[in-house]
Design an enzyme around this catalytic site. Structure first.
Site, mmCIF file in Angstrom:
data_model
loop_
_atom_site.group_PDB
_atom_site.id
_atom_site.type_symbol
_atom_site.label_atom_id
_atom_site.label_comp_id
_atom_site.label_asym_id
_atom_site.label_seq_id
_atom_site.Cartn_x
_atom_site.Cartn_y
_atom_site.Cartn_z
ATOM 1 N N ASP A 1 -8.344 8.649 -3.705
ATOM 2 C CA ASP A 1 -7.966 7.787 -4.832
ATOM 3 C C ASP A 1 -9.054 7.758 -5.902
ATOM 4 O O ASP A 1 -8.770 7.856 -7.100
ATOM 5 C CB ASP A 1 -7.695 6.361 -4.348
ATOM 6 C CG ASP A 1 -6.448 6.259 -3.485
ATOM 7 O OD1 ASP A 1 -5.688 7.240 -3.425
ATOM 8 O OD2 ASP A 1 -6.241 5.197 -2.876
ATOM 9 N N THR B 1 0.840 -1.178 0.000
ATOM 10 C CA THR B 1 0.000 0.000 0.000
ATOM 11 C C THR B 1 0.888 1.245 0.000
ATOM 12 O O THR B 1 2.073 1.177 0.362
ATOM 13 C CB THR B 1 -0.933 0.012 1.238
ATOM 14 O OG1 THR B 1 -1.907 1.046 1.105
ATOM 15 C CG2 THR B 1 -0.144 0.209 2.519
ATOM 16 N N GLU B 2 0.342 2.366 -0.457
ATOM 17 C CA GLU B 2 1.074 3.645 -0.481
ATOM 18 C C GLU B 2 2.341 3.575 -1.330
ATOM 19 O O GLU B 2 3.390 4.107 -0.950
ATOM 20 C CB GLU B 2 1.418 4.111 0.949
ATOM 21 C CG GLU B 2 0.217 4.335 1.847
ATOM 22 C CD GLU B 2 -0.698 5.457 1.346
ATOM 23 O OE1 GLU B 2 -0.185 6.414 0.757
ATOM 24 O OE2 GLU B 2 -1.925 5.356 1.562
ATOM 25 N N LYS C 1 -12.074 1.836 -9.050
ATOM 26 C CA LYS C 1 -11.497 1.332 -7.797
ATOM 27 C C LYS C 1 -12.637 0.668 -7.038
ATOM 28 O O LYS C 1 -13.402 1.340 -6.350
ATOM 29 C CB LYS C 1 -10.862 2.456 -6.981
ATOM 30 C CG LYS C 1 -10.051 1.946 -5.800
ATOM 31 C CD LYS C 1 -9.291 3.066 -5.115
ATOM 32 C CE LYS C 1 -8.495 2.549 -3.911
ATOM 33 N NZ LYS C 1 -7.282 1.826 -4.319
ATOM 34 N N LYS D 1 -0.095 3.192 -6.609
ATOM 35 C CA LYS D 1 -1.030 2.509 -7.516
ATOM 36 C C LYS D 1 -1.990 3.497 -8.171
ATOM 37 O O LYS D 1 -2.211 3.445 -9.382
ATOM 38 C CB LYS D 1 -1.852 1.453 -6.778
ATOM 39 C CG LYS D 1 -1.146 0.183 -6.426
ATOM 40 C CD LYS D 1 -2.103 -0.895 -5.975
ATOM 41 C CE LYS D 1 -3.148 -0.458 -4.977
ATOM 42 N NZ LYS D 1 -2.588 0.027 -3.701
ATOM 43 N N THR D 2 -2.577 4.358 -7.356
ATOM 44 C CA THR D 2 -3.549 5.318 -7.904
ATOM 45 C C THR D 2 -2.868 6.306 -8.841
ATOM 46 O O THR D 2 -3.391 6.619 -9.918
ATOM 47 C CB THR D 2 -4.263 6.071 -6.774
ATOM 48 O OG1 THR D 2 -4.955 5.134 -5.938
ATOM 49 C CG2 THR D 2 -5.271 7.059 -7.334
ATOM 50 N N GLU E 1 -8.229 -0.583 -10.466
ATOM 51 C CA GLU E 1 -7.178 -0.533 -9.445
ATOM 52 C C GLU E 1 -7.595 -1.339 -8.224
ATOM 53 O O GLU E 1 -8.680 -1.149 -7.671
ATOM 54 C CB GLU E 1 -6.901 0.917 -9.025
ATOM 55 C CG GLU E 1 -5.797 1.026 -7.987
ATOM 56 C CD GLU E 1 -5.766 2.368 -7.278
ATOM 57 O OE1 GLU E 1 -5.216 2.432 -6.167
ATOM 58 O OE2 GLU E 1 -6.309 3.348 -7.826
ATOM 59 N N SER F 1 -11.324 2.353 1.100
ATOM 60 C CA SER F 1 -11.590 2.603 2.515
ATOM 61 C C SER F 1 -10.863 3.876 2.931
ATOM 62 O O SER F 1 -9.671 4.028 2.691
ATOM 63 C CB SER F 1 -11.152 1.413 3.381
ATOM 64 O OG SER F 1 -9.822 1.049 3.106
#
Length: 232
Positions: free
Chosen positions: A59, A16-17, A42, A20-21, A120, A46
């Site tokens: 995102d 994560t982080e 997406k 990706k976005t 995504e 969350s």
């Protein structure tokens, strides 16, 4: 389930982080720049804030801004949850039943709106969505070729190769990977990219440097670092 549309892809990441976005948004922009109508999706997000009576996720907003086709936000993000934490935990707390058939139906509707749908994932490739399914199950159900975003930082070689192995274990094709610079001061950055490229068994779609500036300009600039010709 996929009808093998040439520019539909599932984008996952080594963690994560790791961008990706940002990479998905750049990919949407690159498609638009070559005249291909595109929309981002997406399925599960969350972490949301209420603005003017509407729940927003950063995102999801980025993907919408990068898409050349504007459509119903409920199709772009069928499951938008409020708490920024692991989706299976938040879904249970917020009484949300994440249904893969509903996500697949939303994806199918998006295929009628644009020539390319970029889906995504959430977190890494094997993030749980509920007690029985995870993000890898979603990717498998979509049956789309996968683009892996590798966050360039210490440990990225191991993360990249393990994720590539997991993707192939699900019977999916790793179409390409993106090297996204998370740590611009990373030692031996070029050598790490070369080590991944030598072992991962998929072409490098592009190396995105660490960019400074407003998000819209960064997204357009990042698109110029992606070589879509390798996806043919």
């Amino acid at each position: 389930m996929s009808n093998k549309r040439p520019y539909d892809f599932f984008v996952t990441g080594t963690d994560t982080e790791i961008g990706k976005t940002f990479s998905s948004s750049a990919l949407l922009q690159a498609l638009a720049q070559r005249g291909t109508s595109s929309v981002g999706m997406k399925p599960i997000a969350s972490g949301a804030e209420l603005r003017d009576g509407v729940w927003h996720n950063e995102d999801v907003d980025s993907l919408i801004a990068a898409s050349s086709v504007k459509t119903d936000t409920a199709l772009v993000c069928p499951y938008l949850m409020q708490t920024p934490a692991a989706p299976h935990i938040v879904a249970k707390q917020e009484n949300v039943d994440i249904s893969l058939p509903h996500i697949l139906a939303s994806y199918q509707q998006l295929t009628h709106a644009a020539e390319a749908v970029i889906v995504e994932g959430v977190g890494g490739f094997c993030v749980p969505l509920n007690d029985t399914v995870d993000t890898a199950d979603l990717a498998q159900q979509l049956d789309l070729p996968v683009i892996l975003v590798v966050g360039l930082r210490l440990g990225c070689i191991n993360h990249a190769l393990l994720t590539a192995q997991a993707i192939r274990a699900r019977g999916l094709r790793l179409a390409a990977w993106i090297a996204n610079t998370v740590d611009q001061d990373m030692l031996y950055l070029a050598e790490n990219i070369a080590a991944i490229q030598q072992r991962i068994g998929a072409p490098l779609l592009g190396q995105i440097p660490r960019l400074s500036g407003n998000p819209t300009d960064n997204m357009k600039t990042a698109a110029t670092y992606l070589n879509l010709n390798i996806l043919k």
